[in-house]
Enzyme design. Structure first.
Site, mmCIF file in Angstrom:
data_model
loop_
_atom_site.group_PDB
_atom_site.id
_atom_site.type_symbol
_atom_site.label_atom_id
_atom_site.label_comp_id
_atom_site.label_asym_id
_atom_site.label_seq_id
_atom_site.Cartn_x
_atom_site.Cartn_y
_atom_site.Cartn_z
ATOM 1 N N LYS A 96 0.854 -1.200 0.000
ATOM 2 C CA LYS A 96 0.000 0.000 0.000
ATOM 3 C C LYS A 96 0.888 1.249 0.000
ATOM 4 O O LYS A 96 1.721 1.424 0.887
ATOM 5 C CB LYS A 96 -0.923 0.000 1.231
ATOM 6 C CG LYS A 96 -1.718 1.294 1.430
ATOM 7 C CD LYS A 96 -2.660 1.218 2.635
ATOM 8 C CE LYS A 96 -3.283 2.581 2.945
ATOM 9 N NZ LYS A 96 -4.166 2.558 4.135
ATOM 10 N N ASP A 106 -2.535 10.091 3.916
ATOM 11 C CA ASP A 106 -3.945 9.722 4.050
ATOM 12 C C ASP A 106 -4.648 10.738 4.939
ATOM 13 O O ASP A 106 -4.600 10.652 6.165
ATOM 14 C CB ASP A 106 -4.057 8.309 4.644
ATOM 15 C CG ASP A 106 -5.503 7.861 4.801
ATOM 16 O OD1 ASP A 106 -6.398 8.558 4.279
ATOM 17 O OD2 ASP A 106 -5.724 6.804 5.427
ATOM 18 N N LYS A 153 -10.093 12.784 8.432
ATOM 19 C CA LYS A 153 -9.622 12.323 9.737
ATOM 20 C C LYS A 153 -9.559 13.496 10.717
ATOM 21 O O LYS A 153 -9.400 14.646 10.290
ATOM 22 C CB LYS A 153 -8.204 11.732 9.593
ATOM 23 C CG LYS A 153 -8.145 10.390 8.895
ATOM 24 C CD LYS A 153 -6.728 9.854 8.869
ATOM 25 C CE LYS A 153 -6.666 8.513 8.174
ATOM 26 N NZ LYS A 153 -7.379 7.446 8.908
ATOM 27 N N ASP A 206 1.573 6.134 5.794
ATOM 28 C CA ASP A 206 0.593 5.216 5.197
ATOM 29 C C ASP A 206 1.116 4.547 3.921
ATOM 30 O O ASP A 206 0.400 3.773 3.286
ATOM 31 C CB ASP A 206 -0.722 5.972 4.926
ATOM 32 C CG ASP A 206 -1.953 5.097 5.047
ATOM 33 O OD1 ASP A 206 -1.842 4.005 5.641
ATOM 34 O OD2 ASP A 206 -3.015 5.485 4.539
ATOM 35 N N ASP A 255 -12.206 7.226 3.702
ATOM 36 C CA ASP A 255 -11.014 6.934 4.502
ATOM 37 C C ASP A 255 -10.635 5.443 4.438
ATOM 38 O O ASP A 255 -9.556 5.061 4.867
ATOM 39 C CB ASP A 255 -11.246 7.366 5.958
ATOM 40 C CG ASP A 255 -9.959 7.516 6.741
ATOM 41 O OD1 ASP A 255 -8.876 7.455 6.118
ATOM 42 O OD2 ASP A 255 -10.032 7.682 7.967
ATOM 43 N N GLU A 310 -9.487 3.832 2.071
ATOM 44 C CA GLU A 310 -8.927 3.959 0.721
ATOM 45 C C GLU A 310 -7.878 2.896 0.415
ATOM 46 O O GLU A 310 -7.627 2.582 -0.736
ATOM 47 C CB GLU A 310 -8.314 5.357 0.535
ATOM 48 C CG GLU A 310 -6.865 5.534 1.025
ATOM 49 C CD GLU A 310 -6.685 5.317 2.515
ATOM 50 O OE1 GLU A 310 -7.675 5.419 3.256
ATOM 51 O OE2 GLU A 310 -5.546 5.033 2.940
ATOM 52 N N ARG A 369 -7.838 -0.348 0.836
ATOM 53 C CA ARG A 369 -8.400 -1.513 0.133
ATOM 54 C C ARG A 369 -8.758 -1.156 -1.305
ATOM 55 O O ARG A 369 -8.759 -2.009 -2.182
ATOM 56 C CB ARG A 369 -9.599 -2.044 0.932
ATOM 57 C CG ARG A 369 -10.709 -1.052 1.098
ATOM 58 C CD ARG A 369 -11.643 -1.420 2.252
ATOM 59 N NE ARG A 369 -11.129 -1.001 3.559
ATOM 60 C CZ ARG A 369 -11.753 -1.205 4.711
ATOM 61 N NH1 ARG A 369 -12.924 -1.828 4.712
ATOM 62 N NH2 ARG A 369 -11.233 -0.806 5.841
HETATM 63 N N1 BES Z 1 -4.381 4.313 6.943
HETATM 64 C C1 BES Z 1 -5.557 4.090 7.690
HETATM 65 C C2 BES Z 1 -5.385 3.046 8.771
HETATM 66 C C3 BES Z 1 -4.622 3.468 9.989
HETATM 67 C C4 BES Z 1 -5.223 4.255 10.949
HETATM 68 C C5 BES Z 1 -3.346 3.002 10.207
HETATM 69 C C6 BES Z 1 -4.523 4.606 12.087
HETATM 70 C C7 BES Z 1 -2.665 3.334 11.346
HETATM 71 C C8 BES Z 1 -3.240 4.148 12.290
HETATM 72 C C9 BES Z 1 -6.674 3.599 6.767
HETATM 73 O O1 BES Z 1 -6.659 4.113 5.495
HETATM 74 C C10 BES Z 1 -7.961 4.010 7.390
HETATM 75 O O2 BES Z 1 -8.196 5.187 7.491
HETATM 76 N N2 BES Z 1 -8.763 3.049 7.785
HETATM 77 C C11 BES Z 1 -10.001 3.329 8.424
HETATM 78 C C12 BES Z 1 -11.021 2.366 7.891
HETATM 79 C C13 BES Z 1 -12.416 2.664 8.327
HETATM 80 C C14 BES Z 1 -12.877 3.948 7.677
HETATM 81 C C15 BES Z 1 -13.305 1.517 7.933
HETATM 82 C C16 BES Z 1 -9.802 3.149 9.923
HETATM 83 O O3 BES Z 1 -9.110 2.232 10.349
HETATM 84 O O4 BES Z 1 -10.341 3.978 10.663
HETATM 85 ZN ZN ZN Z 2 -4.844 4.694 4.794
HETATM 86 MN MN MN Z 3 -7.674 5.966 5.372
#
Ligand code: BES
Ligand code: ZN
Ligand code: MN
Length: 481
Positions: A251, A256, A263, A274, A333, A335, A337
């Site tokens: 990835k 992000d 966020k 990220d 968010d 993104e 996947r």
């Molecule tokens: N890059 C983030 C995941 C992440 C969050 C990694 C905090 C490390 C620390 C990912 O893109 C994300 O934002 N995932 C969301 C998914 C949700 C919207 C289903 C998450 O984990 O909040």
């Molecule tokens: Zn992310």
């Molecule tokens: Mn995200």
């Protein structure tokens, strides 16, 4: 920094002219007649060196050794963890800002895991990030000698550990760089630079080529940013062309923000990390270039920013992925996947023996496993066991998580084939279930490194994980039929 494996016993170690000599003393230490042995034995006897894990005795200009500083460190168990703890304690106490030369001496025969742990600890403690400092303070340590009484038994592991450190440090370097110094374009150039090695080639696709491939899901994430996306294809050819490659998919979200589903501001800077999955792919290729194993590996990196401009993808938008599945983007968010699914479809063309994706995918994985183990998901027991074992060897641990079909329930959509989120509960697993839909054509595993890829707080910085795990996993494939 240069590592050297050297034949040393305590008599030899005492003659080493070095800024710091660390002697690792096992629990069952048997003292010889030499001065250093006698010193250690009497320190153990008086309790000045406590016989407990990570306990150290520090001496300045000792009469018993030519070194400027001497640290005698007690190793509780001679395995990787024990040596790591002892090394971290010894270096925390003995490291000076001017340390150019370091000798680490095992007072008794060293095991392979122990040598690896010593190499890793030296690298970790002396690493210095410099890329965006106006007055950089680069690593001063020029030479680290690992002294053991039994070099032949540990020489292969030593070489592997040193090459892995180089990969880990490349991964750290790119993951640590802020997003304005690690754009998709710059990541592409970093990959191109690796293609300077004999067995590595690299192709970097831009927006036009990616559109032609029909990567509608990846493009949807990228469209909210003025930085053009890149799709990086790295190839390591160490075996005959006929040998099916393992594909690594990293990835590469260089920042992000969350997109329209933005966020919170606190700690948002950490979303520069990220692209740690992508960085781990670059790092792994670096190590492959040094070890030159007889395998084929492909590295795929979908790289873009997840930002917010007038063209940004909106909650509710439906996009079409490269394999024709339509996706309702309920949360911009989620993104990771969305960029990975198209890269997974692209992986089909290599007819891979296995595909492993590596992603800072979910906050839920951080909740589940913290920073100790990466989340590992696979429907294939053989790959799962192989990854778990590789993690143990490298001391870059992972933990297998479930993939029951019931976890996919929440991904149902009224307006597309699938939605990109499935509710808060079991969030790391629903993310993996989403990816799994794109992996029907090959054995697959997914590593969620959201908790393991970087540290927060005062020690904020990339860890270079899971390069160690990936290298061990790939090398284990070079030994089987
Ligand atoms: N890059 C983030 C995941 C992440 C969050 C990694 C905090 C490390 C620390 C990912 O893109 C994300 O934002 N995932 C969301 C998914 C949700 C919207 C289903 C998450 O984990 O909040
Ligand atoms: Zn992310
Ligand atoms: Mn995200």
């Amino acid at each position: 920094m240069n590592f050297e494996l050297k034949h040393l016993d305590l008599v030899g170690a005492a003659d080493e002219k070095t800024d710091l000599l660390v002697v690792l003393v096992p629990q069952d230490f048997k003292a010889g007649k030499d001065e250093l042995s006698v010193l250690i034995a009497s320190a153990l006897k008086t309790g000045d060196l406590e016989a407990a894990a990570g306990k150290c005795l520090a001496l300045f200009r000792p009469l018993q050794a030519a070194a400027t500083r001497l640290i005698v460190a007690q190793v509780a168990d001679a395995g990787a963890r024990g040596v790591r703890l002892a090394m971290l304690a010894a270096l925390a106490q003995g490291k000076s800002p001017t340390m150019k030369r370091l000798v680490v001496c095992f007072a008794a025969a060293a095991k392979e895991d122990a040598v690896r742990a010593a190499v890793n600890a030296v690298a970790e403690v002396t690493y210095s990030y410099t890329a965006t400092k106006s007055k950089p303070t680069p690593r001063v340590l020029a030479k680290a000698v690992i002294g053991v009484p039994n070099p032949p038994q540990v020489a292969d592991t030593f070489e592997r550990a040193v090459a892995t450190v180089a990969g880990v440090e490349l991964a750290k370097e790119w993951a640590n760089r802020p997003a304005n110094h690690a754009t998709p374009q710059l990541l592409g150039e970093a990959a191109q630079a690796l293609a300077g090695h004999a067995k590595i080639s690299c192709e970097v696709l831009g927006p036009k080529e990616v559109a032609k491939l029909g990567m509608g899901s990846f493009m949807a994430v990228a469209q909210g940013s003025d930085q053009p996306l890149r799709f990086i294809v790295l190839r390591y050819n160490g075996a005959a062309k006929s040998k099916a490659p393992t594909v690594l998919v990293g990835k590469g979200i260089t920042f992000d923000s969350g997109g329209i589903s933005i966020k919170p501001a606190g700690e948002m800077d950490e979303m520069k990390f990220d692209m740690s999955g992508a960085a781990s792919v670059l790092g792994t290729f670096k190590t492959l270039s040094l070890l030159k194993p007889a395998i084929n590996v492909v590295g795929l990196i979908p790289a873009c920013e997840n930002l917010i401009n007038g063209k940004a993808v909106k909650p509710g938008d439906v996009v079409t992925s490269m394999n024709g599945q339509t996706i309702e983007i309920l949360n911009t968010d989620a993104e990771g996947r969305l960029v990975l699914c198209d890269a997974l479809t692209y992986a089909e063309r290599f007819k891979p023996r296995a595909v492993v994706d590596i992603a800072t995918l979910t906050g839920a994985c951080v909740v589940a496993l913290g920073a100790v183990r990466s989340g590992m998901f696979s429907g294939n027991d053989e790959i799962a066991q192989s990854l778990a074992a590789a993690g143990e060897r490298a001391q870059d641990l992972c933990w297998r998580m479930p993939l029951d079909e019931e976890y996919a329930e929440g991904l149902k959509s009224n307006f597309a084939d699938v939605a990109n989120i499935g509710g808060r509960a079991g969030g790391a697993i629903t993310a993996a279930k989403f990816l799994q839909r794109f992996t029907e054509k090959f054995p697959w595993a997914h590593l969620d490194i959201a908790g393991s890829a970087w540290k927060s707080g005062a020690q904020k910085g990339a860890t270079g994980r899971p390069v160690g795990l990936l290298v061990e996993f790939l090398l284990s494939q070079s030994t089987d039929k």
